[in-house]
Motif scaffolding. Sequence first.
Motif, PDB file in Angstrom:
ATOM      1  N   GLY A 265      41.130 -92.051 -31.806  1.00 17.84           N
ATOM      2  CA  GLY A 265      41.528 -91.064 -30.805  1.00 17.84           C
ATOM      3  C   GLY A 265      40.846 -89.720 -30.945  1.00 17.84           C
ATOM      4  O   GLY A 265      40.992 -88.858 -30.069  1.00 17.84           O
ATOM      5  N   GLN A 266      40.100 -89.501 -32.018  1.00 14.16           N
ATOM      6  CA  GLN A 266      39.386 -88.231 -32.177  1.00 14.16           C
ATOM      7  C   GLN A 266      38.197 -88.170 -31.227  1.00 14.16           C
ATOM      8  O   GLN A 266      37.461 -89.148 -31.078  1.00 14.16           O
ATOM      9  N   ARG A 267      38.017 -87.048 -30.595  1.00 16.10           N
ATOM     10  CA  ARG A 267      36.859 -86.852 -29.719  1.00 16.10           C
ATOM     11  C   ARG A 267      35.778 -86.007 -30.380  1.00 16.10           C
ATOM     12  O   ARG A 267      34.593 -86.163 -30.074  1.00 16.10           O
ATOM     13  N   VAL A 268      36.164 -85.104 -31.255  1.00 15.05           N
ATOM     14  CA  VAL A 268      35.166 -84.322 -32.001  1.00 15.05           C
ATOM     15  C   VAL A 268      34.776 -85.144 -33.228  1.00 15.05           C
ATOM     16  O   VAL A 268      35.597 -85.390 -34.112  1.00 15.05           O
ATOM     17  N   VAL A 269      33.526 -85.603 -33.246  1.00 17.14           N
ATOM     18  CA  VAL A 269      33.077 -86.541 -34.274  1.00 17.14           C
ATOM     19  C   VAL A 269      31.764 -86.055 -34.894  1.00 17.14           C
ATOM     20  O   VAL A 269      31.258 -84.996 -34.552  1.00 17.14           O
TER      21      VAL A 269
ATOM     22  N   GLU B  32      41.607 -80.955 -29.053  1.00 14.85           N
ATOM     23  CA  GLU B  32      40.937 -80.618 -30.309  1.00 14.85           C
ATOM     24  C   GLU B  32      40.152 -79.315 -30.192  1.00 14.85           C
ATOM     25  O   GLU B  32      40.058 -78.552 -31.165  1.00 14.85           O
TER      26      GLU B  32
ATOM     27  N   ALA C 238      36.976 -94.320 -27.702  1.00 18.07           N
ATOM     28  CA  ALA C 238      37.329 -93.432 -28.809  1.00 18.07           C
ATOM     29  C   ALA C 238      38.745 -93.675 -29.322  1.00 18.07           C
ATOM     30  O   ALA C 238      39.015 -93.497 -30.511  1.00 18.07           O
ATOM     31  N   ASP C 239      39.660 -94.106 -28.452  1.00 17.64           N
ATOM     32  CA  ASP C 239      41.024 -94.376 -28.909  1.00 17.64           C
ATOM     33  C   ASP C 239      41.044 -95.420 -30.011  1.00 17.64           C
ATOM     34  O   ASP C 239      41.929 -95.409 -30.880  1.00 17.64           O
TER      35      ASP C 239
ATOM     36  N   LEU D 220      39.699 -80.599 -23.955  1.00 15.25           N
ATOM     37  CA  LEU D 220      40.158 -81.425 -25.069  1.00 15.25           C
ATOM     38  C   LEU D 220      41.104 -80.625 -25.963  1.00 15.25           C
ATOM     39  O   LEU D 220      40.817 -79.479 -26.320  1.00 15.25           O
TER      40      LEU D 220
ATOM     41  N   GLY E 286      31.721 -82.632 -36.442  1.00 14.84           N
ATOM     42  CA  GLY E 286      31.736 -81.522 -35.501  1.00 14.84           C
ATOM     43  C   GLY E 286      30.461 -81.367 -34.707  1.00 14.84           C
ATOM     44  O   GLY E 286      30.300 -80.372 -33.996  1.00 14.84           O
TER      45      GLY E 286
ATOM     46  N   THR F  65      37.428 -94.283 -33.063  1.00 13.01           N
ATOM     47  CA  THR F  65      37.586 -93.087 -33.900  1.00 13.01           C
ATOM     48  C   THR F  65      39.042 -92.723 -34.126  1.00 13.01           C
ATOM     49  O   THR F  65      39.330 -91.638 -34.629  1.00 13.01           O
TER      50      THR F  65
ATOM     51  N   TRP G 186      36.021 -91.007 -20.270  1.00 17.83           N
ATOM     52  CA  TRP G 186      37.065 -91.785 -20.930  1.00 17.83           C
ATOM     53  C   TRP G 186      37.547 -92.879 -19.992  1.00 17.83           C
ATOM     54  O   TRP G 186      37.346 -92.817 -18.771  1.00 17.83           O
TER      55      TRP G 186
END
Length: 324
Positions: A153-157, A25, A147-148, A23, A160, A151, A48
């Motif tokens: 598009g953020q994957r780290v949620v 991120e 997630a797109d 990722l 953290g 969130t 995904w």
Amino acid sequence: MITPRLCGAAYELGEYADPVGELAELRAAPRLAAELTSPAAGFVRYRWSEAPVTELMTAAVQRTLAAAGVPGAGIDMVLLATDSLPAGRAAHRDVAELLQETGMSRATVSTLGLMDCATAMAAVGTAASLVRDGTARQVLVVSGDLADLSTGGQRVVAGGAAIASDGAASVLVSADAPGLPVLAMAHHADPEQEWGGGPPPQQLASRIRAYRELFERLAAHHPVPPATSLVLPSHFARHVMRMYLADVGFPADRIALDGVARLAHCQGSDPLITLADLLAEPKPADAGRAADPERLVLLGAGISHLAAVLLDARPVPRLEGGSP
């Protein structure tokens, strides 16, 4: 009064599985990457999808209906727990297609939201209330997110503490189909968490207090002894979720977090995914988790919300005179 039963938990994951270390991120934050991929946290892969969320939902629902032995035409209501429907009338069209493909075109459908990854468990509790008071006999709960959309598009949620995956899950809450009796439901809200909740020590204290209050509310409806219960929680980093639940009396072997490595955090669907896996392939006692729990706690955790549903782990047969 009718005892609601939870039946036919099923799921569909995003069609692609990649290492979390790839990722962007995490590549940009080596220290965070090391923390989240450590054995203590447990993240290995995430899922995904390029499909619309209703496509994943449709696959899950078809499995639920088949497992529960209830035809789509017999479903009275559908509760959708998602933040990933398209904008405007496109959402109505996608949902109408889902209903048509699963044979549920006579069902009344609605969405629940604003509780992040706790929404699906709140939806299960709502469905149980509808069945318990006789408003409906067959209520299908469908959870799913991409997630797109959910969130941005953020994957780290989760501050953290989690890696978001794409997936969907469903379950039938029924008045008569064979399944697990629903014993109680509780929820907790802390709006201040939406604005950060203060400095880190204050945030931690608030979250620990939230879990305590949630389980106190659940126990006020029905006893939840940790020694004979198994918690099926959101897939946060293992050490984080274990810390919260240890404070309310649950040791590590009473917390089902096997899916963290394989699936990452499928947002609101995590507890139903774990339930489906647990019922399909029960783990022996020597696999690192206590066997044969008497109670199951489905626990969804959002930014500022928690929701839990307590189940009797012993299934009951189809109610005589119920749906065919």
